[in-house]
Design a protein around this motif. Structure first.
Motif, PDB file in Angstrom:
ATOM      1  N   TRP A  70       0.759  -1.177  -0.192  1.00 12.04           N
ATOM      2  CA  TRP A  70      -0.030  -0.042  -0.076  1.00 12.04           C
ATOM      3  C   TRP A  70       0.862   1.350  -0.064  1.00 12.04           C
ATOM      4  CZ3 TRP A  70      -4.861   0.499  -0.901  1.00 12.04           C
ATOM      5  CH2 TRP A  70      -5.776  -0.392  -0.567  1.00 12.04           C
ATOM      6  N   TYR A 120       0.293   4.959   1.428  1.00 10.28           N
ATOM      7  CA  TYR A 120      -0.670   5.560   2.027  1.00 10.28           C
ATOM      8  C   TYR A 120      -0.392   6.630   2.594  1.00 10.28           C
ATOM      9  CZ  TYR A 120       2.564   3.675   5.925  1.00 10.28           C
ATOM     10  OH  TYR A 120       3.555   3.280   6.673  1.00 10.28           O
ATOM     11  N   SER A 149       3.957   0.732   2.624  1.00 12.36           N
ATOM     12  CA  SER A 149       4.063  -0.434   3.512  1.00 12.36           C
ATOM     13  C   SER A 149       5.147  -1.502   3.396  1.00 12.36           C
ATOM     14  CB  SER A 149       2.751  -1.166   3.616  1.00 12.36           C
ATOM     15  OG  SER A 149       2.285  -1.986   2.278  1.00 12.36           O
ATOM     16  N   VAL A 169      -3.154  -0.887   6.457  1.00 14.03           N
ATOM     17  CA  VAL A 169      -1.813  -0.794   7.017  1.00 14.03           C
ATOM     18  C   VAL A 169      -1.911  -0.701   8.610  1.00 14.03           C
ATOM     19  CG1 VAL A 169       0.260   0.623   6.930  1.00 14.03           C
ATOM     20  CG2 VAL A 169      -1.039   0.331   4.855  1.00 14.03           C
ATOM     21  N   GLN A 214      -5.483   4.845   2.904  1.00 11.18           N
ATOM     22  CA  GLN A 214      -4.676   3.981   1.855  1.00 11.18           C
ATOM     23  C   GLN A 214      -5.192   4.712   0.638  1.00 11.18           C
ATOM     24  OE1 GLN A 214      -4.048   1.360   5.476  1.00 11.18           O
ATOM     25  NE2 GLN A 214      -5.688   2.646   4.737  1.00 11.18           N
ATOM     26  N   HIS A 247     -12.398   1.617   2.188  1.00  9.74           N
ATOM     27  CA  HIS A 247     -11.501   2.793   2.033  1.00  9.74           C
ATOM     28  C   HIS A 247     -12.184   4.002   1.476  1.00  9.74           C
ATOM     29  CE1 HIS A 247      -8.385   0.726   3.987  1.00  9.74           C
ATOM     30  NE2 HIS A 247      -8.017  -0.339   2.940  1.00  9.74           N
TER      31      HIS A 247
END
Length: 200
Positions: free
Chosen positions: A50, A52, A62, A86, A98, A126
């Motif tokens: 990810w 983010y 991540s 995450v 994210q 999300h």
């Protein structure tokens, strides 16, 4: 990057993530496709992560995962299982946003139906659009690819992008330090596993 216009930090983060992911073992197998297709299929590995946004206005990537989705080996496919959230202990729970689900496509092919279904599922948990200090960034799926036939020196030649909120698929290609974007069309689902790209 055209679509990222004023979003310099997001563009820089993607530009940095691309060579990092493609440098991993067997992240690209273009060099094997024509001469050793069976070896290419067996060795190809997808990595995912990810990208983010943090509360202080930065972008972080991540840790990379290379865990395959269940059933991949049976179907002769390659994919990467990315956790929905995450876990970064440096920030308060719920404060991370994210933005981009990143992965590589070892064969340089466009996004699969499974890829699209994944990010659409992530869009249910999300925000579809994230407000950052640079402006609004849309949740997207990104698939990096290399066209290099030198296994020891993969190049970041571009990526496919799919944006669930607009259902648009785009191709970004790179020549030296310039990125060019072209629309591949709007995704229309024909059934659970098949989609069509309609002209925008």
């Amino acid at each position: 990057m055209k679509n990222f216009g004023p979003y310099a930090l997001a563009a820089d983060a993607l530009t940095a993530a691309c060579p990092l992911i493609l440098s991993k073992p067997n992240a690209t197998v273009v060099h094997l496709q024509e001469t050793q297709p069976e070896v290419a299929l067996r060795s190809a590995t997808e990595y995912c992560a990810w990208l983010y946004a943090t509360p202080d206005g930065r972008y972080e990537m991540s840790m990379l995962s290379d865990s395959s989705r269940p059933g991949d080996s049976v179907r002769g496919m390659r994919s990467c299982a990315l956790p929905a959230f995450v876990d970064d202990p440096r920030y308060a729970p719920g404060s991370l946003k994210q933005v981009f689900a990143l992965h590589n496509h070892p064969f340089g092919t466009r996004l699969s139906a499974g890829d699209l279904r994944f990010i659409e599922a992530m869009a249910s948990v999300h925000d579809w659009e994230v407000l950052t200090r640079e402006g609004t960034i849309r949740l997207s799926l990104i698939a990096f690819f290399s066209r290099s036939r030198d296994a020891s020196a993969p190049t970041c030649d571009g990526f496919y992008q799919y944006v669930p909120v607009t259902r648009e698929m785009m191709l970004w290609t790179r020549t030296e330090d310039r990125w060019k974007q072209e629309s591949h069309g709007i995704v229309t689902w024909l059934d659970e596993r098949t989609y069509r790209l309609d002209a925008r």
